[in-house]
Every structure is written in structure tokens, then in C-alpha cells.
Design a protein around this motif. Structure first.
Motif, PDB file in Angstrom:
ATOM      1  N   LEU A  55      73.021  38.813 -34.871  1.00  0.00           N
ATOM      2  CA  LEU A  55      71.761  39.239 -34.260  1.00  0.00           C
ATOM      3  C   LEU A  55      71.571  38.655 -32.867  1.00  0.00           C
ATOM      4  O   LEU A  55      71.088  39.350 -31.960  1.00  0.00           O
ATOM      5  CB  LEU A  55      70.576  38.857 -35.144  1.00  0.00           C
ATOM      6  N   ASN A  56      71.953  37.395 -32.677  1.00  0.00           N
ATOM      7  CA  ASN A  56      71.827  36.789 -31.353  1.00  0.00           C
ATOM      8  C   ASN A  56      72.758  37.442 -30.336  1.00  0.00           C
ATOM      9  O   ASN A  56      72.375  37.651 -29.186  1.00  0.00           O
ATOM     10  CB  ASN A  56      72.066  35.280 -31.412  1.00  0.00           C
ATOM     11  N   ALA A  57      73.952  37.772 -30.744  1.00  0.00           N
ATOM     12  CA  ALA A  57      74.872  38.452 -29.831  1.00  0.00           C
ATOM     13  C   ALA A  57      74.312  39.819 -29.444  1.00  0.00           C
ATOM     14  O   ALA A  57      74.360  40.215 -28.273  1.00  0.00           O
ATOM     15  CB  ALA A  57      76.244  38.608 -30.480  1.00  0.00           C
ATOM     16  N   LEU A  58      73.749  40.510 -30.413  1.00  0.00           N
ATOM     17  CA  LEU A  58      73.250  41.859 -30.192  1.00  0.00           C
ATOM     18  C   LEU A  58      71.940  41.892 -29.405  1.00  0.00           C
ATOM     19  O   LEU A  58      71.809  42.630 -28.428  1.00  0.00           O
ATOM     20  CB  LEU A  58      73.067  42.543 -31.552  1.00  0.00           C
ATOM     21  N   TYR A  59      70.969  41.085 -29.801  1.00  0.00           N
ATOM     22  CA  TYR A  59      69.626  41.184 -29.237  1.00  0.00           C
ATOM     23  C   TYR A  59      69.250  40.080 -28.259  1.00  0.00           C
ATOM     24  O   TYR A  59      68.552  40.326 -27.288  1.00  0.00           O
ATOM     25  CB  TYR A  59      68.576  41.220 -30.356  1.00  0.00           C
ATOM     26  N   SER A  66      82.522  37.371 -30.159  1.00  0.00           N
ATOM     27  CA  SER A  66      83.847  36.783 -29.984  1.00  0.00           C
ATOM     28  C   SER A  66      84.179  35.945 -31.211  1.00  0.00           C
ATOM     29  O   SER A  66      83.390  35.085 -31.610  1.00  0.00           O
ATOM     30  CB  SER A  66      83.831  35.905 -28.728  1.00  0.00           C
ATOM     31  N   ALA A  67      85.348  36.183 -31.782  1.00  0.00           N
ATOM     32  CA  ALA A  67      85.769  35.391 -32.947  1.00  0.00           C
ATOM     33  C   ALA A  67      85.920  33.921 -32.563  1.00  0.00           C
ATOM     34  O   ALA A  67      85.574  33.032 -33.339  1.00  0.00           O
ATOM     35  CB  ALA A  67      87.076  35.940 -33.509  1.00  0.00           C
ATOM     36  N   THR A  68      86.401  33.664 -31.364  1.00  0.00           N
ATOM     37  CA  THR A  68      86.563  32.288 -30.903  1.00  0.00           C
ATOM     38  C   THR A  68      85.205  31.608 -30.747  1.00  0.00           C
ATOM     39  O   THR A  68      85.012  30.478 -31.193  1.00  0.00           O
ATOM     40  CB  THR A  68      87.316  32.252 -29.560  1.00  0.00           C
ATOM     41  N   GLY A  69      84.264  32.302 -30.112  1.00  0.00           N
ATOM     42  CA  GLY A  69      82.924  31.742 -29.936  1.00  0.00           C
ATOM     43  C   GLY A  69      82.238  31.516 -31.270  1.00  0.00           C
ATOM     44  O   GLY A  69      81.609  30.478 -31.494  1.00  0.00           O
ATOM     45  N   TYR A  70      82.382  32.480 -32.176  1.00  0.00           N
ATOM     46  CA  TYR A  70      81.788  32.349 -33.506  1.00  0.00           C
ATOM     47  C   TYR A  70      82.402  31.164 -34.248  1.00  0.00           C
ATOM     48  O   TYR A  70      81.688  30.355 -34.836  1.00  0.00           O
ATOM     49  CB  TYR A  70      81.987  33.634 -34.301  1.00  0.00           C
ATOM     50  N   PHE A 119      77.912  32.004 -25.487  1.00  0.00           N
ATOM     51  CA  PHE A 119      77.595  33.254 -24.805  1.00  0.00           C
ATOM     52  C   PHE A 119      77.410  33.067 -23.306  1.00  0.00           C
ATOM     53  O   PHE A 119      76.749  33.874 -22.661  1.00  0.00           O
ATOM     54  CB  PHE A 119      76.323  33.876 -25.401  1.00  0.00           C
ATOM     55  N   ARG A 120      77.969  32.037 -22.740  1.00  0.00           N
ATOM     56  CA  ARG A 120      77.776  31.781 -21.307  1.00  0.00           C
ATOM     57  C   ARG A 120      78.293  32.988 -20.499  1.00  0.00           C
ATOM     58  O   ARG A 120      79.315  33.571 -20.807  1.00  0.00           O
ATOM     59  CB  ARG A 120      78.474  30.516 -20.864  1.00  0.00           C
ATOM     60  N   GLY A 121      77.505  33.349 -19.537  1.00  0.00           N
ATOM     61  CA  GLY A 121      77.889  34.476 -18.687  1.00  0.00           C
ATOM     62  C   GLY A 121      77.635  35.842 -19.301  1.00  0.00           C
ATOM     63  O   GLY A 121      77.657  36.835 -18.602  1.00  0.00           O
ATOM     64  N   ASP A 122      77.378  35.920 -20.610  1.00  0.00           N
ATOM     65  CA  ASP A 122      77.159  37.198 -21.261  1.00  0.00           C
ATOM     66  C   ASP A 122      75.686  37.537 -21.410  1.00  0.00           C
ATOM     67  O   ASP A 122      75.340  38.590 -21.869  1.00  0.00           O
ATOM     68  CB  ASP A 122      77.762  37.199 -22.679  1.00  0.00           C
ATOM     69  N   HIS A 123      74.816  36.621 -21.058  1.00  0.00           N
ATOM     70  CA  HIS A 123      73.393  36.811 -21.334  1.00  0.00           C
ATOM     71  C   HIS A 123      72.661  37.286 -20.074  1.00  0.00           C
ATOM     72  O   HIS A 123      73.150  37.136 -18.970  1.00  0.00           O
ATOM     73  CB  HIS A 123      72.754  35.532 -21.864  1.00  0.00           C
TER      74      HIS A 123
END
Length: 124
Positions: A55-59, A66-70, A119-123
Motif C-alpha cells: 500500500l505504501n509503494a502504491l499510494y 522492489s524485492a530488494t527494498g522490501y 523508496f528514496r527518489g521514487d516519492h
């Protein structure tokens, strides 16, 4: 600065749902199954984190998953959840205190970890 507060508010709302999932699983494992707080807290965290990471990645961060980030998030925050549960067991505190302390720590450290590492840079 407004953007970070919007992101934090969305993260907090997802965190509220995460907390409900986490606490329910924790108390089922702890009370119904008689597991230690450390194991109950870690297992509950893993289930709830899977839900909230998506949900955080999506919204919240509008990012790709990312599997690595997760995996990184799960390892760092999972270690924290186990440590808080371990201390709850060692000090023989009530499970409600254990999940409350972890939920508060998770809100702060989980947000910082998500926002500035996972999520750095993706937000926005």
C-alpha cells in the motif's frame, strides 16, 4: 515541506491499518497459541509489513515495488520487532505494552527507512 507532511499522513493512515492487522495476529499467536512475544511480534510484523509495504509503494510513495527494498525493510524492521518482543519476554511486560511500543517505534523508524532508503527518489 508540505509534501513530506502529506506523505507522512498517508503513511500514518496505512500504518493504522497495518497496526490493526499486526495487533490481531500478535494476540492470536500470543494468547491463543501461547507463543513468546518475540516470535509473535516478528510473525505479526511480517504479515502486516507485507500488506503495508504494498500500500505504501502504491499510494504513499507512488513507487514501484522492489524485492530488494522490501527485503531490506523486512530485515531491519523485523529485527526491531523481534528485539522489542524479546525485551517484552525478558522483562515480563504485558503484550499490549510490547505491541504499543513497537507500533510507535515502527511509525517513526519505518517512515524514515521507507522515505529515505527504500523508496528514496521514487516519492513525490
Amino acid at each position: 515541506m508540505k509534501a513530506i507532511w502529506r506523505v507522512f499522513l498517508t503513511y500514518s493512515l496505512v500504518g493504522l491499518a497495518n497496526t490493526l492487522v499486526h495487533w490481531q495476529i500478535f494476540f492470536v499467536l500470543r494468547v491463543a497459541m501461547g507463543l513468546d512475544q518475540s516470535i509473535s511480534n516478528l510473525a505479526a510484523f511480517c504479515v502486516a509489513a507485507s500488506f503495508s509495504h504494498y500500500l505504501n509503494a502504491l499510494y504513499t510513495f507512488e513507487a514501484r515495488i522492489s524485492a530488494t527494498g522490501y527485503g531490506f525493510f523486512l530485515c531491519v524492521m523485523g529485527a526491531l520487532s523481534f528485539a522489542v518482543g524479546y525485551l517484552g519476554d525478558r522483562w515480563q511486560v504485558h503484550g499490549l505494552l510490547t505491541v504499543t511500543v513497537f507500533s510507535l517505534l515502527s511509525l517513526v523508524f519505518g517512515f524514515l527507512l521507507s522515505r529515505f532508503v527504500v523508496f528514496r527518489g521514487d516519492h513525490p
